[in-house]
Design a protein around this motif. Sequence first.
Motif, PDB file in Angstrom:
ATOM      1  N   LYS A  13      57.248 -10.266 -34.640  1.00 33.71           N
ATOM      2  CA  LYS A  13      58.475  -9.551 -34.984  1.00 33.71           C
ATOM      3  C   LYS A  13      58.241  -8.794 -36.293  1.00 33.71           C
ATOM      4  O   LYS A  13      57.784  -9.371 -37.280  1.00 33.71           O
ATOM      5  N   ILE A  14      58.536  -7.505 -36.287  1.00 29.65           N
ATOM      6  CA  ILE A  14      58.325  -6.650 -37.458  1.00 29.65           C
ATOM      7  C   ILE A  14      59.647  -6.006 -37.871  1.00 29.65           C
ATOM      8  O   ILE A  14      60.304  -5.370 -37.051  1.00 29.65           O
ATOM      9  N   GLU A  15      60.001  -6.194 -39.128  1.00 31.96           N
ATOM     10  CA  GLU A  15      61.183  -5.529 -39.698  1.00 31.96           C
ATOM     11  C   GLU A  15      60.691  -4.346 -40.546  1.00 31.96           C
ATOM     12  O   GLU A  15      60.061  -4.539 -41.587  1.00 31.96           O
TER      13      GLU A  15
ATOM     14  N   HIS B   3      66.832  -7.322 -30.010  1.00 30.66           N
ATOM     15  CA  HIS B   3      66.462  -8.474 -29.184  1.00 30.66           C
ATOM     16  C   HIS B   3      65.495  -8.002 -28.123  1.00 30.66           C
ATOM     17  O   HIS B   3      65.563  -6.868 -27.669  1.00 30.66           O
ATOM     18  N   ARG B   4      64.578  -8.863 -27.730  1.00 30.41           N
ATOM     19  CA  ARG B   4      63.551  -8.435 -26.777  1.00 30.41           C
ATOM     20  C   ARG B   4      64.149  -8.097 -25.407  1.00 30.41           C
ATOM     21  O   ARG B   4      63.549  -7.362 -24.623  1.00 30.41           O
ATOM     22  N   ASN B   5      65.355  -8.587 -25.107  1.00 29.92           N
ATOM     23  CA  ASN B   5      66.005  -8.208 -23.853  1.00 29.92           C
ATOM     24  C   ASN B   5      66.538  -6.780 -23.891  1.00 29.92           C
ATOM     25  O   ASN B   5      66.909  -6.217 -22.870  1.00 29.92           O
ATOM     26  N   ASN B   6      66.612  -6.221 -25.100  1.00 33.34           N
ATOM     27  CA  ASN B   6      67.068  -4.842 -25.263  1.00 33.34           C
ATOM     28  C   ASN B   6      66.046  -4.115 -26.129  1.00 33.34           C
ATOM     29  O   ASN B   6      66.303  -3.728 -27.260  1.00 33.34           O
TER      30      ASN B   6
ATOM     31  N   TYR C   4      61.013  -4.335 -34.577  1.00 38.41           N
ATOM     32  CA  TYR C   4      59.992  -4.070 -33.562  1.00 38.41           C
ATOM     33  C   TYR C   4      59.412  -5.396 -33.076  1.00 38.41           C
ATOM     34  O   TYR C   4      59.396  -6.396 -33.798  1.00 38.41           O
ATOM     35  N   TRP C   5      58.929  -5.378 -31.826  1.00 40.78           N
ATOM     36  CA  TRP C   5      58.247  -6.540 -31.230  1.00 40.78           C
ATOM     37  C   TRP C   5      56.930  -6.053 -30.653  1.00 40.78           C
ATOM     38  O   TRP C   5      56.908  -5.091 -29.887  1.00 40.78           O
TER      39      TRP C   5
ATOM     40  N   LYS D 184      60.945  -1.549 -29.565  1.00 40.82           N
ATOM     41  CA  LYS D 184      61.928  -1.568 -30.644  1.00 40.82           C
ATOM     42  C   LYS D 184      63.279  -1.999 -30.101  1.00 40.82           C
ATOM     43  O   LYS D 184      63.737  -1.526 -29.064  1.00 40.82           O
ATOM     44  N   GLY D 185      63.944  -2.919 -30.828  1.00 44.82           N
ATOM     45  CA  GLY D 185      65.267  -3.405 -30.431  1.00 44.82           C
ATOM     46  C   GLY D 185      65.605  -4.666 -31.185  1.00 44.82           C
ATOM     47  O   GLY D 185      64.721  -5.415 -31.620  1.00 44.82           O
TER      48      GLY D 185
END
Length: 436
Positions: free
Chosen positions: A323-325, A268-271, A308-309, A265-266
Amino acid sequence: MWSIQNLLFIFCISLRCVTSAVGIIHVTGYVGREVNVSCSYEQSYVSHEKYLCKNDCGNSDVLITTSQASKTKYSIYDDTSARIFTTTIFDLQYTDAGKYWCGVTKTGTDIYTEVKLKLVQDSCCDTVTKVQSYEGHSESVSCRYESQYQNSLKYICRGNRPSTCLQQALITSDTKQNGRFRLDDDKVLGTFTVTISNLTRNDSGSYLCGVHRNSELDVFSAIELKIEEWCCVKSTKINGTAGHPLILHCPYPPQHWDNRKFLCKGDHRNNCSDMVTSQSRFTLQDAAASSSFTVRITELEAADGGTYWCGSDSQWRFGNYTKIELSVFLQHTRKIPDAALYVVYTVPPVLLLMCLLVTVYKNRSSRVNEADDTMIRNTPKEKKIEEVMGAAESEIYKNQEVVMTYVQQKVCKDGGGHEGVYEIMTAVAREDIYCN
């Protein structure tokens, strides 16, 4: 003989005959830019005047001297410690190409060094290597060079202008690492590689790989880098209710059946925080047969809403994630509108009152009918008596027997006849109406 030598000497001086101290200097410049022409001299000529001339180096061909310092088109600088003087030619045009001379004045014949100036367009190259990558990834580009340049300086810059590439280099083989850029030089293969980490869309564009050469133009190869938006492959929106369970579905490539699957969860995938390992409410179940896995959230909370990713590739390559909202709605009791409450609390009493009135009406009608039957049996069937009895219906309901006894006694005693009965019944009825 002597006079002929003198005449030849004088003739050469007037024509500024040239003798070359060294070999020809080849210089290449870029159209629209500037170029430096550097010439060396011996220690004994440190204090002598130097100059640059063109063509046959006649008097009108002298472009600039050290006594003039600078002009609009030219400038000159004498480094006496290095015994090199350098002339800069600005705003190069194709007409500036050709033969020049570096001159050093001395008694007798000056010393000259021939210079050949070549001009080329300030752009590169005939072939371009195209590279495609995605946001957040790292990408490496390789640049080849010839074996004679093993020890030469290598570098990379943005844009497509060779003339300024070295001055604007992002990284060189001397520094090796500069922020997101790293340069590795494999001299055996004759290739240097530049790696750019944590790519963004702004990294898209043209690049030049350069190999520096001291006497000639640097050698370049062109690269075109295109960075795609990494979050645009698969995207879905899901709604859930707080306190209820929810299942998230995540497909993956069949070849990743043995890879570790994840949901984080974030924004951006970097966070991005792994939810399966950090939250006991999240349970992952793999279904390799369908190339997908599911994550069950046992009991949704309001804080679970967000981005979510889910995927199966730790390198986050294009197309291997979803990618899930997620939107979470709170569960609450439905509010009854004020108008409905008015109906609920007002209508039943009204209906009850109406029912009571109908019941009272029926009871009174029944009792009046009974009174009528009794009076018909006990009194003459005269019209006035019926009218009096009709007016007394309300009083009969209250106390039928008392009223009838009272009326009969009154009529018999006073002898008032029918008119007396009518007046008595009217008064009684009026009193009963007011009472009720």
